[in-house]
Write a protein that holds these residues in place. Structure first.
Motif, PDB file in Angstrom:
ATOM      1  N   ASN A  96       0.825  -1.209   0.000  1.00 41.70           N
ATOM      2  CA  ASN A  96       0.000   0.000   0.000  1.00 41.70           C
ATOM      3  C   ASN A  96       0.859   1.258   0.000  1.00 41.70           C
ATOM      4  N   LYS A  97       1.961   1.234   0.751  1.00 42.29           N
ATOM      5  CA  LYS A  97       2.868   2.381   0.780  1.00 42.29           C
ATOM      6  C   LYS A  97       3.439   2.647  -0.608  1.00 42.29           C
ATOM      7  N   GLN A  98       3.793   1.578  -1.313  1.00 44.51           N
ATOM      8  CA  GLN A  98       4.360   1.737  -2.651  1.00 44.51           C
ATOM      9  C   GLN A  98       3.329   2.283  -3.630  1.00 44.51           C
ATOM     10  N   ILE A  99       2.088   1.854  -3.507  1.00 42.21           N
ATOM     11  CA  ILE A  99       1.014   2.366  -4.368  1.00 42.21           C
ATOM     12  C   ILE A  99       0.838   3.864  -4.126  1.00 42.21           C
ATOM     13  N   VAL A 100       0.855   4.267  -2.865  1.00 44.83           N
ATOM     14  CA  VAL A 100       0.711   5.684  -2.529  1.00 44.83           C
ATOM     15  C   VAL A 100       1.881   6.486  -3.093  1.00 44.83           C
ATOM     16  N   LYS A 101       3.091   5.945  -2.983  1.00 46.03           N
ATOM     17  CA  LYS A 101       4.268   6.640  -3.516  1.00 46.03           C
ATOM     18  C   LYS A 101       4.185   6.779  -5.031  1.00 46.03           C
ATOM     19  N   MET A 102       3.706   5.740  -5.717  1.00 49.12           N
ATOM     20  CA  MET A 102       3.556   5.817  -7.178  1.00 49.12           C
ATOM     21  C   MET A 102       2.569   6.921  -7.554  1.00 49.12           C
ATOM     22  N   ARG A 103       1.452   6.988  -6.847  1.00 47.50           N
ATOM     23  CA  ARG A 103       0.469   8.039  -7.123  1.00 47.50           C
ATOM     24  C   ARG A 103       1.066   9.423  -6.885  1.00 47.50           C
ATOM     25  N   LYS A 104       1.897   9.527  -5.858  1.00 45.35           N
ATOM     26  CA  LYS A 104       2.539  10.800  -5.560  1.00 45.35           C
ATOM     27  C   LYS A 104       3.506  11.184  -6.676  1.00 45.35           C
ATOM     28  N   VAL A 105       4.298  10.221  -7.170  1.00 42.76           N
ATOM     29  CA  VAL A 105       5.233  10.479  -8.270  1.00 42.76           C
ATOM     30  C   VAL A 105       4.465  10.929  -9.509  1.00 42.76           C
ATOM     31  N   GLU A 106       3.368  10.244  -9.820  1.00 39.69           N
ATOM     32  CA  GLU A 106       2.566  10.619 -10.988  1.00 39.69           C
ATOM     33  C   GLU A 106       2.003  12.024 -10.838  1.00 39.69           C
ATOM     34  N   ALA A 107       1.503  12.363  -9.658  1.00 35.68           N
ATOM     35  CA  ALA A 107       0.941  13.696  -9.419  1.00 35.68           C
ATOM     36  C   ALA A 107       2.020  14.771  -9.526  1.00 35.68           C
ATOM     37  N   LEU A 108       3.194  14.498  -8.968  1.00 36.73           N
ATOM     38  CA  LEU A 108       4.281  15.475  -9.031  1.00 36.73           C
ATOM     39  C   LEU A 108       4.793  15.642 -10.464  1.00 36.73           C
ATOM     40  N   CYS A 109       4.814  14.556 -11.214  1.00 42.54           N
ATOM     41  CA  CYS A 109       5.231  14.620 -12.619  1.00 42.54           C
ATOM     42  C   CYS A 109       4.253  15.482 -13.420  1.00 42.54           C
ATOM     43  N   LYS A 110       2.957  15.265 -13.179  1.00 41.18           N
ATOM     44  CA  LYS A 110       1.935  16.076 -13.851  1.00 41.18           C
ATOM     45  C   LYS A 110       2.107  17.537 -13.483  1.00 41.18           C
ATOM     46  N   GLN A 111       2.363  17.814 -12.200  1.00 44.50           N
ATOM     47  CA  GLN A 111       2.558  19.189 -11.748  1.00 44.50           C
ATOM     48  C   GLN A 111       3.792  19.799 -12.413  1.00 44.50           C
ATOM     49  N   LEU A 112       4.884  19.041 -12.519  1.00 46.67           N
ATOM     50  CA  LEU A 112       6.102  19.515 -13.178  1.00 46.67           C
ATOM     51  C   LEU A 112       5.817  19.901 -14.624  1.00 46.67           C
ATOM     52  N   LEU A 113       5.119  19.026 -15.339  1.00 47.91           N
ATOM     53  CA  LEU A 113       4.824  19.301 -16.744  1.00 47.91           C
ATOM     54  C   LEU A 113       3.860  20.468 -16.904  1.00 47.91           C
ATOM     55  N   ASP A 114       2.882  20.581 -16.002  1.00 43.33           N
ATOM     56  CA  ASP A 114       1.965  21.727 -16.049  1.00 43.33           C
ATOM     57  C   ASP A 114       2.727  23.041 -15.849  1.00 43.33           C
ATOM     58  N   GLU A 115       3.657  23.038 -14.909  1.00 46.89           N
ATOM     59  CA  GLU A 115       4.464  24.235 -14.668  1.00 46.89           C
ATOM     60  C   GLU A 115       5.361  24.532 -15.874  1.00 46.89           C
ATOM     61  N   TRP A 116       5.979  23.487 -16.416  1.00 50.92           N
ATOM     62  CA  TRP A 116       6.892  23.683 -17.545  1.00 50.92           C
ATOM     63  C   TRP A 116       6.157  24.237 -18.760  1.00 50.92           C
ATOM     64  N   THR A 117       4.962  23.727 -19.040  1.00 49.93           N
ATOM     65  CA  THR A 117       4.219  24.210 -20.209  1.00 49.93           C
ATOM     66  C   THR A 117       3.754  25.649 -20.020  1.00 49.93           C
ATOM     67  N   SER A 118       3.670  26.130 -18.786  1.00 47.55           N
ATOM     68  CA  SER A 118       3.221  27.505 -18.554  1.00 47.55           C
ATOM     69  C   SER A 118       4.372  28.514 -18.583  1.00 47.55           C
ATOM     70  N   ILE A 119       5.602  28.026 -18.694  1.00 40.79           N
ATOM     71  CA  ILE A 119       6.770  28.917 -18.732  1.00 40.79           C
ATOM     72  C   ILE A 119       6.845  29.572 -20.116  1.00 40.79           C
ATOM     73  N   ALA A 120       7.352  30.794 -20.140  1.00 40.40           N
ATOM     74  CA  ALA A 120       7.535  31.518 -21.405  1.00 40.40           C
ATOM     75  C   ALA A 120       8.467  30.723 -22.321  1.00 40.40           C
ATOM     76  N   GLU A 121       8.233  30.815 -23.622  1.00 40.80           N
ATOM     77  CA  GLU A 121       9.002  30.041 -24.614  1.00 40.80           C
ATOM     78  C   GLU A 121      10.505  30.270 -24.494  1.00 40.80           C
ATOM     79  N   ASP A 122      10.924  31.486 -24.210  1.00 46.03           N
ATOM     80  CA  ASP A 122      12.361  31.763 -24.130  1.00 46.03           C
ATOM     81  C   ASP A 122      13.019  31.162 -22.890  1.00 46.03           C
ATOM     82  N   LYS A 123      12.241  30.669 -21.932  1.00 47.75           N
ATOM     83  CA  LYS A 123      12.781  30.052 -20.713  1.00 47.75           C
ATOM     84  C   LYS A 123      12.643  28.528 -20.707  1.00 47.75           C
ATOM     85  N   LYS A 124      11.935  27.952 -21.677  1.00 52.49           N
ATOM     86  CA  LYS A 124      11.662  26.510 -21.653  1.00 52.49           C
ATOM     87  C   LYS A 124      12.935  25.676 -21.774  1.00 52.49           C
TER      88      LYS A 124
END
Length: 166
Positions: A96-124
Motif C-alpha cells: 500500500n505504501k508503494q502504491i501511494v508513492k507511485m500516485r505521488k510520483v505521478e501527481a508530481l510529474c503532472k505538476q512539473l509538466l503543467d508548470e513547464w508548459t506555462s513557462i515563457a518560450e524563451d525560458k523553456k
C-alpha cells in the motif's frame, strides 16, 4: 467630584478593608495563614459508588497495571507474525505504501509538466536543462537509458501521428 472613595483612607494608611463576612482582617502577615479544609457533602447528597469487582485479566498479576508497568502480550515475548513482528510491517502495508508513492510520483510529474508548459518560450530550454540535470544527478544510468528510448519512441510515434494528421 473631588471626594475620595470610601476605601481611600484604608489604602493610604496600609490598613486592610473588612472581609465580606464582616470579620476583621488578619492582624499581620506574620500570623499563620488559614488552612484549607476539604469540602464534604452530607452522606445523603453524595453519589453512590459502584462496588463491582475489578475485571481480571488472565495471566496478569495485580502489579501489571500499576504506575510504570510495562504492558506485554499475554502469550509472552514478542509477536511472531503480522505487522508487529520485531517492529516490521506487513507485506500488505508495504504494498500500500508503494502504491501511494507511485500516485505521488505521478501527481508530481503532472505538476512539473503543467508548470513547464506555462513557462515563457524563451525560458523553456533553460528550465528543461535544469530538469534533465536533476535526473542525471539522481537517477541510475539504466533508468535514464530506458527513459531516452521511451522519449525516442514517443517522439517518433508523435511525429508519425502529426504527419498523418496533415
Amino acid at each position: 467630584a473631588g471626594k475620595p472613595p470610601p476605601h481611600a483612607s484604608l489604602l493610604s494608611s496600609g490598613a486592610k478593608p473588612p472581609l465580606p463576612s464582616g470579620q476583621p482582617p488578619a492582624a499581620s502577615a506574620a500570623s499563620s495563614p488559614p488552612t484549607l479544609q476539604p469540602m464534604t457533602k452530607p452522606a445523603g447528597l453524595r453519589p453512590a459508588l459502584a462496588k463491582a469487582p475489578a475485571a481480571k485479566v488472565p495471566g496478569a498479576s495485580p502489579a501489571a497495571f500499576g504506575p510504570g508497568a510495562v504492558q506485554r502480550p499475554l502469550g509472552g515475548g514478542l509477536p511472531q507474525k503480522g505487522a508487529g513482528a520485531l517492529g516490521g510491517i506487513s507485506a500488505g502495508a508495504a504494498a500500500n505504501k508503494q502504491i501511494v508513492k507511485m500516485r505521488k510520483v505521478e501527481a508530481l510529474c503532472k505538476q512539473l509538466l503543467d508548470e513547464w508548459t506555462s513557462i515563457a518560450e524563451d525560458k523553456k530550454e533553460e528550465s528543461w536543462t535544469a530538469v534533465t540535470n536533476k535526473f542525471i544527478e539522481r537517477v541510475p544510468a539504466d533508468f535514464l537509458a530506458t527513459m531516452a528510448e521511451q522519449f525516442v519512441t514517443g517522439a517518433t510515434a508523435g511525429a508519425e501521428l502529426f504527419d498523418a494528421a496533415e
